[in-house]
Design a protein around this motif. Structure first.
Motif, PDB file in Angstrom:
ATOM      1  N   VAL A  29       0.846  -1.202   0.000  1.00  0.00           N
ATOM      2  CA  VAL A  29       0.000   0.000   0.000  1.00  0.00           C
ATOM      3  C   VAL A  29       0.877   1.245   0.000  1.00  0.00           C
ATOM      4  O   VAL A  29       0.651   2.183  -0.771  1.00  0.00           O
ATOM      5  CB  VAL A  29      -0.972  -0.011   1.203  1.00  0.00           C
ATOM      6  CG1 VAL A  29      -1.616   1.347   1.386  1.00  0.00           C
ATOM      7  CG2 VAL A  29      -2.031  -1.084   1.018  1.00  0.00           C
ATOM      8  N   LYS A  30       1.907   1.254   0.853  1.00  0.00           N
ATOM      9  CA  LYS A  30       2.815   2.406   0.880  1.00  0.00           C
ATOM     10  C   LYS A  30       3.527   2.583  -0.457  1.00  0.00           C
ATOM     11  O   LYS A  30       3.743   3.706  -0.907  1.00  0.00           O
ATOM     12  CB  LYS A  30       3.833   2.247   2.005  1.00  0.00           C
ATOM     13  CG  LYS A  30       3.265   2.466   3.373  1.00  0.00           C
ATOM     14  CD  LYS A  30       4.345   2.318   4.427  1.00  0.00           C
ATOM     15  CE  LYS A  30       3.811   2.533   5.820  1.00  0.00           C
ATOM     16  NZ  LYS A  30       4.863   2.395   6.839  1.00  0.00           N
ATOM     17  N   PHE A  31       3.921   1.466  -1.083  1.00  0.00           N
ATOM     18  CA  PHE A  31       4.589   1.537  -2.384  1.00  0.00           C
ATOM     19  C   PHE A  31       3.699   2.215  -3.418  1.00  0.00           C
ATOM     20  O   PHE A  31       4.126   3.121  -4.129  1.00  0.00           O
ATOM     21  CB  PHE A  31       4.981   0.129  -2.845  1.00  0.00           C
ATOM     22  CG  PHE A  31       5.513   0.082  -4.247  1.00  0.00           C
ATOM     23  CD1 PHE A  31       6.812   0.445  -4.515  1.00  0.00           C
ATOM     24  CD2 PHE A  31       4.710  -0.327  -5.298  1.00  0.00           C
ATOM     25  CE1 PHE A  31       7.320   0.398  -5.801  1.00  0.00           C
ATOM     26  CE2 PHE A  31       5.192  -0.378  -6.588  1.00  0.00           C
ATOM     27  CZ  PHE A  31       6.508  -0.011  -6.836  1.00  0.00           C
ATOM     28  N   GLY A  36       2.063   6.822  -6.623  1.00  0.00           N
ATOM     29  CA  GLY A  36       1.038   7.771  -7.043  1.00  0.00           C
ATOM     30  C   GLY A  36       1.437   9.211  -6.774  1.00  0.00           C
ATOM     31  O   GLY A  36       1.214  10.103  -7.603  1.00  0.00           O
ATOM     32  N   LEU A  37       2.044   9.449  -5.609  1.00  0.00           N
ATOM     33  CA  LEU A  37       2.491  10.805  -5.290  1.00  0.00           C
ATOM     34  C   LEU A  37       3.633  11.246  -6.205  1.00  0.00           C
ATOM     35  O   LEU A  37       3.697  12.411  -6.611  1.00  0.00           O
ATOM     36  CB  LEU A  37       2.934  10.884  -3.828  1.00  0.00           C
ATOM     37  CG  LEU A  37       1.828  10.785  -2.790  1.00  0.00           C
ATOM     38  CD1 LEU A  37       2.418  10.730  -1.387  1.00  0.00           C
ATOM     39  CD2 LEU A  37       0.876  11.965  -2.918  1.00  0.00           C
ATOM     40  N   LEU A  38       4.521  10.328  -6.511  1.00  0.00           N
ATOM     41  CA  LEU A  38       5.623  10.669  -7.411  1.00  0.00           C
ATOM     42  C   LEU A  38       5.167  10.799  -8.866  1.00  0.00           C
ATOM     43  O   LEU A  38       5.886  11.340  -9.695  1.00  0.00           O
ATOM     44  CB  LEU A  38       6.734   9.618  -7.302  1.00  0.00           C
ATOM     45  CG  LEU A  38       7.493   9.587  -5.980  1.00  0.00           C
ATOM     46  CD1 LEU A  38       8.471   8.422  -5.961  1.00  0.00           C
ATOM     47  CD2 LEU A  38       8.207  10.894  -5.724  1.00  0.00           C
ATOM     48  N   TRP A  47       7.505  14.403 -17.503  1.00  0.00           N
ATOM     49  CA  TRP A  47       8.721  13.603 -17.360  1.00  0.00           C
ATOM     50  C   TRP A  47       8.445  12.155 -17.729  1.00  0.00           C
ATOM     51  O   TRP A  47       7.299  11.763 -17.958  1.00  0.00           O
ATOM     52  CB  TRP A  47       9.242  13.653 -15.931  1.00  0.00           C
ATOM     53  CG  TRP A  47       9.729  15.012 -15.513  1.00  0.00           C
ATOM     54  CD1 TRP A  47      10.012  16.068 -16.326  1.00  0.00           C
ATOM     55  CD2 TRP A  47       9.963  15.450 -14.187  1.00  0.00           C
ATOM     56  NE1 TRP A  47      10.412  17.136 -15.591  1.00  0.00           N
ATOM     57  CE2 TRP A  47      10.395  16.788 -14.272  1.00  0.00           C
ATOM     58  CE3 TRP A  47       9.854  14.859 -12.939  1.00  0.00           C
ATOM     59  CZ2 TRP A  47      10.735  17.531 -13.153  1.00  0.00           C
ATOM     60  CZ3 TRP A  47      10.195  15.583 -11.832  1.00  0.00           C
ATOM     61  CH2 TRP A  47      10.629  16.919 -11.938  1.00  0.00           C
ATOM     62  N   GLY A  48       9.469  11.348 -17.730  1.00  0.00           N
ATOM     63  CA  GLY A  48       9.331   9.923 -18.061  1.00  0.00           C
ATOM     64  C   GLY A  48       8.455   9.201 -17.048  1.00  0.00           C
ATOM     65  O   GLY A  48       8.481   9.492 -15.857  1.00  0.00           O
ATOM     66  N   GLU A  49       7.683   8.264 -17.547  1.00  0.00           N
ATOM     67  CA  GLU A  49       6.736   7.561 -16.681  1.00  0.00           C
ATOM     68  C   GLU A  49       7.403   6.549 -15.756  1.00  0.00           C
ATOM     69  O   GLU A  49       6.774   6.047 -14.830  1.00  0.00           O
ATOM     70  CB  GLU A  49       5.669   6.870 -17.536  1.00  0.00           C
ATOM     71  CG  GLU A  49       4.771   7.854 -18.238  1.00  0.00           C
ATOM     72  CD  GLU A  49       3.636   7.175 -18.964  1.00  0.00           C
ATOM     73  OE1 GLU A  49       3.417   5.974 -18.743  1.00  0.00           O
ATOM     74  OE2 GLU A  49       2.976   7.859 -19.762  1.00  0.00           O
ATOM     75  N   TRP A  50       8.657   6.221 -15.981  1.00  0.00           N
ATOM     76  CA  TRP A  50       9.352   5.238 -15.145  1.00  0.00           C
ATOM     77  C   TRP A  50       9.844   5.846 -13.837  1.00  0.00           C
ATOM     78  O   TRP A  50      10.119   5.117 -12.888  1.00  0.00           O
ATOM     79  CB  TRP A  50      10.541   4.657 -15.910  1.00  0.00           C
ATOM     80  CG  TRP A  50      11.523   5.711 -16.340  1.00  0.00           C
ATOM     81  CD1 TRP A  50      11.492   6.420 -17.501  1.00  0.00           C
ATOM     82  CD2 TRP A  50      12.637   6.194 -15.598  1.00  0.00           C
ATOM     83  NE1 TRP A  50      12.525   7.320 -17.540  1.00  0.00           N
ATOM     84  CE2 TRP A  50      13.244   7.197 -16.377  1.00  0.00           C
ATOM     85  CE3 TRP A  50      13.182   5.895 -14.360  1.00  0.00           C
ATOM     86  CZ2 TRP A  50      14.371   7.880 -15.957  1.00  0.00           C
ATOM     87  CZ3 TRP A  50      14.308   6.570 -13.946  1.00  0.00           C
ATOM     88  CH2 TRP A  50      14.892   7.557 -14.736  1.00  0.00           C
ATOM     89  N   ILE A  51       9.929   7.171 -13.760  1.00  0.00           N
ATOM     90  CA  ILE A  51      10.495   7.843 -12.580  1.00  0.00           C
ATOM     91  C   ILE A  51       9.722   7.523 -11.289  1.00  0.00           C
ATOM     92  O   ILE A  51      10.344   7.220 -10.271  1.00  0.00           O
ATOM     93  CB  ILE A  51      10.593   9.363 -12.825  1.00  0.00           C
ATOM     94  CG1 ILE A  51      11.660   9.641 -13.887  1.00  0.00           C
ATOM     95  CG2 ILE A  51      10.930  10.104 -11.533  1.00  0.00           C
ATOM     96  CD1 ILE A  51      11.748  11.078 -14.313  1.00  0.00           C
ATOM     97  N   PRO A  52       8.399   7.562 -11.258  1.00  0.00           N
ATOM     98  CA  PRO A  52       7.698   7.271  -9.995  1.00  0.00           C
ATOM     99  C   PRO A  52       7.958   5.859  -9.473  1.00  0.00           C
ATOM    100  O   PRO A  52       8.145   5.656  -8.281  1.00  0.00           O
ATOM    101  CB  PRO A  52       6.223   7.449 -10.340  1.00  0.00           C
ATOM    102  CG  PRO A  52       6.199   8.276 -11.553  1.00  0.00           C
ATOM    103  CD  PRO A  52       7.459   7.992 -12.280  1.00  0.00           C
ATOM    104  N   ALA A  56       9.757   4.812  -6.034  1.00  0.00           N
ATOM    105  CA  ALA A  56       9.073   3.957  -5.068  1.00  0.00           C
ATOM    106  C   ALA A  56       9.852   2.667  -4.830  1.00  0.00           C
ATOM    107  O   ALA A  56       9.782   2.084  -3.750  1.00  0.00           O
ATOM    108  CB  ALA A  56       7.664   3.648  -5.552  1.00  0.00           C
ATOM    109  N   SER A  57      10.624   2.228  -5.810  1.00  0.00           N
ATOM    110  CA  SER A  57      11.449   1.032  -5.629  1.00  0.00           C
ATOM    111  C   SER A  57      12.559   1.270  -4.616  1.00  0.00           C
ATOM    112  O   SER A  57      12.984   0.340  -3.939  1.00  0.00           O
ATOM    113  CB  SER A  57      12.049   0.605  -6.964  1.00  0.00           C
ATOM    114  OG  SER A  57      11.020   0.219  -7.835  1.00  0.00           O
TER     115      SER A  57
END
Length: 101
Positions: A29-31, A36-38, A47-52, A56-57
């Motif tokens: 859930v936190k991930f 979502g926030l990022l 920006w690139g969609e991989w950044i969030p 989170a990783s």
């Protein structure tokens, strides 16, 4: 930081490890909340969609480190308890052999 794992002594040598709450569900859930926030700057700035998910990783890696340290702490406690038990048995065996002589 407090550990979520709890060392519970039972009868004799039996020891259990209790968790205070559901660990995996809370982490996922936190991930997703963090992802979502990022994702907001991705929508605003394009920006690139991989950044969030990359950001989170990093949180998942941090949690993995915490989990590893908690398991190390439990292993140290178990080793300490096992060593004390072995010393106690050796003292009892030594006392028995001395009493027989």
């Amino acid at each position: 930081m407090r550990s979520r794992l709890q060392w519970t002594h039972g009868r004799g040598e039996h020891v259990t490890v209790d968790r205070k709450q559901t660990y995996a569900a809370e982490i996922f859930v936190k991930f997703f909340v963090l992802a979502g926030l990022l994702y907001m700057p991705v929508l605003v700035f394009g920006w690139g969609e991989w950044i969030p998910f990359a950001g989170a990783s990093v949180y998942l890696l941090w949690e993995l480190g915490r989990f590893n340290s908690a398991l190390g702490e439990l292993a140290d406690l178990w080793n300490e308890q096992h060593e004390q038990h072995e010393q106690h048995e050796q003292r009892q065996e030594s006392a028995r052999s001395n009493s027989l002589q």
